[in-house]
Design an enzyme around this catalytic site. Structure first.
Site, PDB file in Angstrom:
ATOM      1  N   GLU A 130      17.976  61.644 -15.070  1.00 39.07           N
ATOM      2  CA  GLU A 130      16.814  61.111 -15.795  1.00 39.07           C
ATOM      3  C   GLU A 130      16.780  61.556 -17.258  1.00 39.07           C
ATOM      4  O   GLU A 130      15.740  61.472 -17.911  1.00 39.07           O
ATOM      5  CB  GLU A 130      15.506  61.515 -15.093  1.00 39.07           C
ATOM      6  CG  GLU A 130      15.374  61.078 -13.644  1.00 39.07           C
ATOM      7  CD  GLU A 130      15.287  59.568 -13.428  1.00 39.07           C
ATOM      8  OE1 GLU A 130      15.303  58.813 -14.428  1.00 39.07           O
ATOM      9  OE2 GLU A 130      15.229  59.155 -12.262  1.00 39.07           O
ATOM     10  N   HIS A 161       9.447  66.300 -14.306  1.00 39.00           N
ATOM     11  CA  HIS A 161       9.324  65.219 -13.323  1.00 39.00           C
ATOM     12  C   HIS A 161       9.424  65.794 -11.921  1.00 39.00           C
ATOM     13  O   HIS A 161      10.246  66.676 -11.669  1.00 39.00           O
ATOM     14  CB  HIS A 161      10.444  64.194 -13.552  1.00 39.00           C
ATOM     15  CG  HIS A 161      10.597  63.201 -12.443  1.00 39.00           C
ATOM     16  ND1 HIS A 161       9.619  62.277 -12.124  1.00 39.00           N
ATOM     17  CD2 HIS A 161      11.600  62.983 -11.557  1.00 39.00           C
ATOM     18  CE1 HIS A 161      10.039  61.539 -11.109  1.00 39.00           C
ATOM     19  NE2 HIS A 161      11.233  61.953 -10.738  1.00 39.00           N
ATOM     20  N   HIS A 201       7.880  65.032  -7.424  1.00 44.71           N
ATOM     21  CA  HIS A 201       7.398  64.073  -6.429  1.00 44.71           C
ATOM     22  C   HIS A 201       6.234  64.650  -5.609  1.00 44.71           C
ATOM     23  O   HIS A 201       6.388  64.853  -4.396  1.00 44.71           O
ATOM     24  CB  HIS A 201       8.545  63.703  -5.476  1.00 44.71           C
ATOM     25  CG  HIS A 201       9.765  63.139  -6.135  1.00 44.71           C
ATOM     26  ND1 HIS A 201      10.991  63.070  -5.506  1.00 44.71           N
ATOM     27  CD2 HIS A 201       9.953  62.603  -7.366  1.00 44.71           C
ATOM     28  CE1 HIS A 201      11.883  62.526  -6.313  1.00 44.71           C
ATOM     29  NE2 HIS A 201      11.297  62.235  -7.458  1.00 44.71           N
ATOM     30  N   GLU A 259     -12.318  69.510 -12.798  1.00 43.73           N
ATOM     31  CA  GLU A 259     -11.242  69.936 -13.695  1.00 43.73           C
ATOM     32  C   GLU A 259     -10.454  68.773 -14.300  1.00 43.73           C
ATOM     33  O   GLU A 259      -9.892  68.910 -15.392  1.00 43.73           O
ATOM     34  CB  GLU A 259     -10.240  70.815 -12.947  1.00 43.73           C
ATOM     35  CG  GLU A 259     -10.718  72.219 -12.648  1.00 43.73           C
ATOM     36  CD  GLU A 259     -10.785  73.077 -13.895  1.00 43.73           C
ATOM     37  OE1 GLU A 259     -11.829  73.701 -14.098  1.00 43.73           O
ATOM     38  OE2 GLU A 259      -9.817  73.120 -14.664  1.00 43.73           O
ATOM     39  N   HIS A 290       7.046  56.754  -6.504  1.00 43.70           N
ATOM     40  CA  HIS A 290       8.182  57.634  -6.827  1.00 43.70           C
ATOM     41  C   HIS A 290       7.727  59.054  -7.211  1.00 43.70           C
ATOM     42  O   HIS A 290       8.109  60.010  -6.544  1.00 43.70           O
ATOM     43  CB  HIS A 290       9.036  57.017  -7.944  1.00 43.70           C
ATOM     44  CG  HIS A 290      10.233  57.844  -8.308  1.00 43.70           C
ATOM     45  ND1 HIS A 290      11.489  57.328  -8.529  1.00 43.70           N
ATOM     46  CD2 HIS A 290      10.373  59.186  -8.504  1.00 43.70           C
ATOM     47  CE1 HIS A 290      12.340  58.305  -8.806  1.00 43.70           C
ATOM     48  NE2 HIS A 290      11.682  59.433  -8.800  1.00 43.70           N
TER      49      HIS A 290
HETATM   50  O1  2HA Z   1      16.279  64.258 -10.006  1.00 43.73           O
HETATM   51  O2  2HA Z   1      13.843  62.852  -8.963  1.00 43.73           O
HETATM   52  O3  2HA Z   1      14.094  60.526 -10.190  1.00 43.73           O
HETATM   53  C1  2HA Z   1      16.140  63.325  -8.984  1.00 43.73           C
HETATM   54  C2  2HA Z   1      14.976  62.476  -9.224  1.00 43.73           C
HETATM   55  C3  2HA Z   1      15.231  61.170  -9.817  1.00 43.73           C
HETATM   56 ZN    ZN Z   2      12.285  61.397  -9.067  1.00 48.67          ZN
END
Ligand code: 2HA
Ligand code: ZN
Length: 271
Positions: free
Chosen positions: A116, A139, A141, A169, A210
């Site tokens: 990414e 980033h 999840h 908050e 995602h």
């Molecule tokens: O690094 O999360 O979006 C792996 C991921 C790709």
């Molecule tokens: Zn990801």
């Protein structure tokens, strides 16, 4: 040269990846972080003339030429960073022409930076324009934010407003709101460009079904931003199917914003 494993930026990166894994936000090889480093920070720890490898990035990051980043590796697990930082992380410098990443430390098994990286570098460029102290793109999840993108509208105003209502908050930590991208193929220049565009007026971009992108001035701040949005989403997922008897009204949100002098996203509150 001082031992890079003792550098404050390295210690903080190891702690942050370990902590993110512990939160359940970074299963297997998911998630990625890039931390912008100033030359004077890296100088005591690496020989800046010793480029180990130069990796063509496949896109142009000219405005970041000469910038240093500590980044997580592609295919690597956040869970493992603490045990082998040199394999799972890398320190890169963007080449003078903006098209390659010069590896100065790390990726010791011949690996490379996160898939990414286009989204990260393009987002850094946009955030640096908005805030010259900006340093981090993160980033991951988080489960409740992902879950929310299946059952809640992904209209940015509606999504932001719901999160603001979920805990007090939220509006305090992200008065600039949450931007949302519909599902797209990840790891591409296209999603990088789309994410960066969404970063111009908010530090959080949710990738529907995602994950989330968070931007900040340091690792703690970016972590805290994501943590707070995820808490809001967790409350939402706990109550979405139940009758709602009480809420935080726009009038109350506005009173809080006035009290704290928050710069609330224009047009997102009805009062
Ligand atoms: O690094 O999360 O979006 C792996 C991921 C790709
Ligand atoms: Zn990801």
């Amino acid at each position: 040269m001082k031992d890079i494993l003792t550098a404050p930026f390295m210690v903080e990166m190891i702690r942050t990846t370990t902590n993110m894994y512990a939160q359940g936000w970074d299963e297997r090889n998911s998630g990625n972080i890039s931390l912008l480093l100033y030359e004077e920070e890296v100088a005591p720890y690496i020989d800046r003339d010793n480029v180990i490898r130069s990796i063509p990035m496949g896109f142009d990051a000219k405005p970041l030429a000469g910038c240093y980043f500590l980044v997580t590796g592609t295919g690597k697990y956040f869970k493992n960073v603490q045990y082998d930082p040199a394999k799972n992380l890398g320190l890169i410098r963007i080449s003078a022409d903006g098209c390659s990443a010069e590896v100065l430390w790390g990726f010791s098994d011949g690996g490379k930076y996160t898939s990414e990286l286009p989204a990260h570098l393009m987002s850094h460029m946009v955030r640096l324009k908005a805030d010259k102290e900006h340093r981090v793109i993160m980033h991951c999840h988080p489960a409740n934010l992902l879950a929310m993108t299946y059952v809640h509208s992904i209209d940015e105003k509606e999504f932001t407003h719901t999160l603001w209502q979920m805990c007090t908050e939220c509006i305090m930590i992200f008065p600039d709101g949450v931007n949302v991208l519909p599902w797209m193929v990840c790891g591409t220049t296209e999603i990088g460009e789309a994410s960066a565009a969404k970063m111009s007026n908010a530090r959080i971009v949710v990738w529907a079904q995602h994950g989330i992108y968070g931007a900040g001035r340091d690792l703690d701040e970016s972590f805290g931003l994501i943590e707070t949005a995820e808490k809001g989403a967790e409350i939402y997922m706990k109550i979405a199917h139940l009758p709602r008897l009480n809420t935080i009204s726009d009038k109350q949100l506005r009173a809080l914003a006035d009290h704290l002098g928050l710069n609330v996203r224009e047009g997102y509150l009805e009062v």
